[in-house]
Scaffold this active site. Structure first.
Site, PDB file in Angstrom:
ATOM      1  N   ASP A  76     -36.341  35.518 -23.897  1.00 28.88           N
ATOM      2  CA  ASP A  76     -35.648  34.391 -24.771  1.00 28.88           C
ATOM      3  C   ASP A  76     -34.593  33.877 -23.900  1.00 28.88           C
ATOM      4  O   ASP A  76     -33.801  34.374 -23.433  1.00 28.88           O
ATOM      5  CB  ASP A  76     -35.164  35.148 -25.945  1.00 28.88           C
ATOM      6  CG  ASP A  76     -36.312  35.977 -26.727  1.00 28.88           C
ATOM      7  OD1 ASP A  76     -37.241  35.295 -26.876  1.00 28.88           O
ATOM      8  OD2 ASP A  76     -35.878  36.792 -27.438  1.00 28.88           O
ATOM      9  N   LYS A 112     -28.471  27.215 -25.878  1.00 27.99           N
ATOM     10  CA  LYS A 112     -27.163  26.936 -26.177  1.00 27.99           C
ATOM     11  C   LYS A 112     -26.087  27.701 -25.579  1.00 27.99           C
ATOM     12  O   LYS A 112     -26.164  28.986 -25.452  1.00 27.99           O
ATOM     13  CB  LYS A 112     -26.685  26.942 -27.846  1.00 27.99           C
ATOM     14  CG  LYS A 112     -27.657  26.044 -28.558  1.00 27.99           C
ATOM     15  CD  LYS A 112     -27.219  26.094 -30.187  1.00 27.99           C
ATOM     16  CE  LYS A 112     -27.958  25.177 -30.789  1.00 27.99           C
ATOM     17  NZ  LYS A 112     -28.281  25.460 -32.317  1.00 27.99           N
ATOM     18  N   ASP A 133     -40.291  29.960 -18.412  1.00 29.23           N
ATOM     19  CA  ASP A 133     -40.891  28.613 -18.453  1.00 29.23           C
ATOM     20  C   ASP A 133     -39.653  27.540 -18.470  1.00 29.23           C
ATOM     21  O   ASP A 133     -39.642  26.437 -18.553  1.00 29.23           O
ATOM     22  CB  ASP A 133     -41.786  28.265 -19.686  1.00 29.23           C
ATOM     23  CG  ASP A 133     -41.071  28.736 -20.912  1.00 29.23           C
ATOM     24  OD1 ASP A 133     -40.693  29.833 -20.964  1.00 29.23           O
ATOM     25  OD2 ASP A 133     -40.613  27.843 -21.748  1.00 29.23           O
TER      26      ASP A 133
END
Ligand SMILES: C[S@@+](CC[C@H](N)C(=O)[O-])C[C@H]1O[C@@H](n2cnc3c(N)ncnc32)[C@H](O)[C@@H]1O
Length: 205
Positions: free
Chosen positions: A116, A120, A152
């Site tokens: 993940d 932010k 990615d």
């Protein structure tokens, strides 16, 4: 009274955490005692990549963890279907897992696949790759062992490169091949991705 309620809730949470860690510790001791080196995949999701890797490397003990129970169940279904005795999946959070792992267990390779990205800035501390984690993985990895990272997300890739470059125990090896290709669930959703392989070196080498 308000404070008292908060501290009771906190105490209950701590008790749950202690019980969870104790249960995990017992499972790890039962499954991994005397196995020496493992291939480790934190955030293994449904376990596609790790199941294929374990099938192709029957002499390597492969361990995958993920926070989400149903993903681990899917991994275990794949393991059972293919009769893989060298593969173990655990529902666990990375920091807790490392805290209760048998202390003598070594990592020959750690593989991060599409972790993940937490884009932010205020969430960057939730990323799995952190200086402290690289310390802990280095402590568990012999010289020549590998840390492999694929994403990615270009900013997370750059973050990982910076952390590896500034760590004395890891050296990026541009000539090292990706250890094993098998498309993960998230890889199948992405058009492009970036990969890096780093080797464990003696600090300052
Ligand atoms: C984007 S998915 C990628 C899954 C898989 N590697 C793939 O490529 O299909 C990231 C996974 O990491 C897990 N994860 C995130 N933080 C974690 C942590 N601290 N400890 C264990 N698993 C974590 C999530 O639950 C999720 O399944």
């Amino acid at each position: 009274m308000g404070n008292c309620e908060i501290s009771e809730a906190h105490a209950r949470e701590l008790a749950k955490q202690t019980a969870r860690k104790e249960e995990l510790k017992e499972a790890l001791q039962r499954d991994l005692v005397n196995c020496g080196h493992i291939l480790f995949e934190p955030g293994c999701g449904h376990g596609h990549w790790l199941t294929d890797y374990a099938a192709a490397h029957p002499d390597t003990v492969c361990v995958g963890i993920d926070l989400i129970s149903w993903r681990i169940r899917k991994g275990n279904d794949k393991k059972t279907k293919r009769g893989l005795t060298n593969l173990h999946f655990y529902k666990a959070e990375l920091t807790e897992f490392l805290e209760v792992l048998p202390p003598d267990l070594r990592f020959e390779r750690t593989v991060f696949l599409f972790p993940d990205p937490w884009p932010k800035a205020r969430h960057h501390r939730r990323r799995m790759v952190q200086a402290g984690l690289l310390d802990e993985l280095a402590r568990r990895t012999n010289q020549g062992g590998e840390l492999c990272f694929r994403t990615d997300d270009r900013p997370y890739f750059d973050w990982t490169i910076e952390h590896l470059e500034s760590h004395p125990d890891w050296r990026i090896d541009d000539s090292a091949a990706w250890p094993y290709e098998s498309e993960t669930y998230f890889q199948g959703l992405m058009e492009t991705y970036f990969s890096v392989v780093a080797k464990r070196v003696q600090g300052g080498e």
